[in-house]
Design an enzyme around this catalytic site. Structure first.
Site, mmCIF file in Angstrom:
data_model
loop_
_atom_site.group_PDB
_atom_site.id
_atom_site.type_symbol
_atom_site.label_atom_id
_atom_site.label_comp_id
_atom_site.label_asym_id
_atom_site.label_seq_id
_atom_site.Cartn_x
_atom_site.Cartn_y
_atom_site.Cartn_z
ATOM 1 N N HIS A 175 0.834 -1.201 0.000
ATOM 2 C CA HIS A 175 0.000 0.000 0.000
ATOM 3 C C HIS A 175 0.874 1.259 0.000
ATOM 4 O O HIS A 175 0.582 2.235 -0.701
ATOM 5 C CB HIS A 175 -0.904 0.021 1.240
ATOM 6 C CG HIS A 175 -2.201 -0.698 1.066
ATOM 7 N ND1 HIS A 175 -2.271 -2.054 0.799
ATOM 8 C CD2 HIS A 175 -3.484 -0.256 1.134
ATOM 9 C CE1 HIS A 175 -3.543 -2.414 0.710
ATOM 10 N NE2 HIS A 175 -4.307 -1.346 0.901
ATOM 11 N N HIS A 232 1.282 -4.042 8.844
ATOM 12 C CA HIS A 232 2.714 -3.787 8.718
ATOM 13 C C HIS A 232 3.205 -3.071 9.962
ATOM 14 O O HIS A 232 2.412 -2.475 10.710
ATOM 15 C CB HIS A 232 3.015 -2.904 7.498
ATOM 16 C CG HIS A 232 2.624 -3.512 6.186
ATOM 17 N ND1 HIS A 232 3.404 -4.447 5.544
ATOM 18 C CD2 HIS A 232 1.527 -3.319 5.409
ATOM 19 C CE1 HIS A 232 2.801 -4.806 4.417
ATOM 20 N NE2 HIS A 232 1.668 -4.132 4.311
#
Length: 301
Positions: A175, A232
């Protein structure tokens, strides 16, 4: 400073065959490369499983819950980092009545930035195989798994599928790289069009700089959302962001001059632009490197 001498430019062009001339006088190499990258990216996404790095079942760094509803889903990331920037680029070029070459240079460089960044990201993701912060929630290790012992995917009781396999695709953040490749490119484009880094034509106008910072702020917020969803950690996000921005700048500079150039609002000449036989104008970068200042619109002889 004398200009550089070109040798037999017209003769070399005439001696090329139609296919070679088409290859050298158009953006065909970029389009071919784009298709190859896009095909490779699709194959990686659909066919390649990541390397499964070993892990501890009592490792708190991978013990976060699995968020069923992400703040920025994949479709939303495409909207924010691909379609909205592309819409801004198209609208700006239409309003400013850009040339056909400028349209092509803008969208081609933008598309290459997006696809190349995604391709590199997924290659690295699958090669590294770093566990996500929510790996244990995805894996659901068997109850008899011993702590403080390195284990493999074999201890997972969750069904094998995308959710489980994606648990080993933490580094770098896709992303983040995608958002900075798209929104970062938009920021660079606006900086060039508004002469943000040119002291004499716009560098002292803070409002122009703030306009260019808006896309970067959006990309940063998308990257931060990945840590909020426990997809993450900060390390994944920072590396992904740096990767996307680096690719965006690389792709931008292949078609556009540096941001301090007095003509940074126009792309490099089209490949079909023939140099005049005998003499060729030295590039703007060389003008700057020489330490000499030339009035805008003048040519060196």
């Amino acid at each position: 400073m004398p200009s550089r001498r070109t040798s037999n430019t017209g003769d070399s062009s005439a001696s090329m065959g139609p296919l070679a001339r088409f290859w050298r006088k158009t953006h065909a190499p970029d389009y071919v490369g784009f298709v190859v990258l896009l095909a490779g990216w699709m194959l990686i996404v659909n066919l390649v499983n990541p390397f499964h790095r070993m892990f501890f079942t009592n490792d708190l760094r991978i013990s976060y819950p699995h968020a069923e509803h992400e703040r920025v889903t994949v479709p939303l990331n495409f909207l924010y980092a691909l379609f909205i920037p592309l819409g801004v680029l198209i609208s700006y070029n239409i309003v400013t009545r850009a040339s056909t070459h400028k349209h092509e240079a803008t969208y081609l460089a933008f598309a290459i930035s997006i696809v190349l960044s995604s391709f590199i990201t997924d290659v690295v993701k699958n090669a590294v195989g770093r566990p996500r912060p929510d790996l244990l929630a995805r894996c659901q290790p068997s109850a008899d798994t011993k702590p403080n012992v390195l284990v493999t995917i074999d201890v997972c009781t969750a069904p094998d599928g995308h959710t489980l396999q994606d648990g080993w695709r933490s580094f770098p953040s896709g992303h983040s790289s995608f958002s900075f490749a798209g929104l970062g490119f938009l920021s660079l484009f606006l900086a060039g069009q508004l002469h943000v880094f040119n002291y004499y034509t716009g560098g002292r106008d803070l409002s122009r700089a703030l306009v260019c910072l808006v896309p970067l702020l959006g990309a940063a917020l998308i990257a931060i959302s990945r840590t909020e969803d426990y997809r993450h950690d900060v390390y994944d996000v920072c590396v992904g962001s740096a990767l996307g921005m680096t690719v965006a700048y690389w792709s931008y500079r292949r078609h556009w001059p540096h941001l301090t150039s007095p003509v940074c609002e126009e792309p490099h000449p089209h490949p079909s632009a023939e140099a005049q036989p005998g003499w060729q104008r030295v590039r703007d970068e060389e003008d700057q490197d020489s330490g000499l200042v030339f009035p805008l619109g003048t040519r060196r002889s």
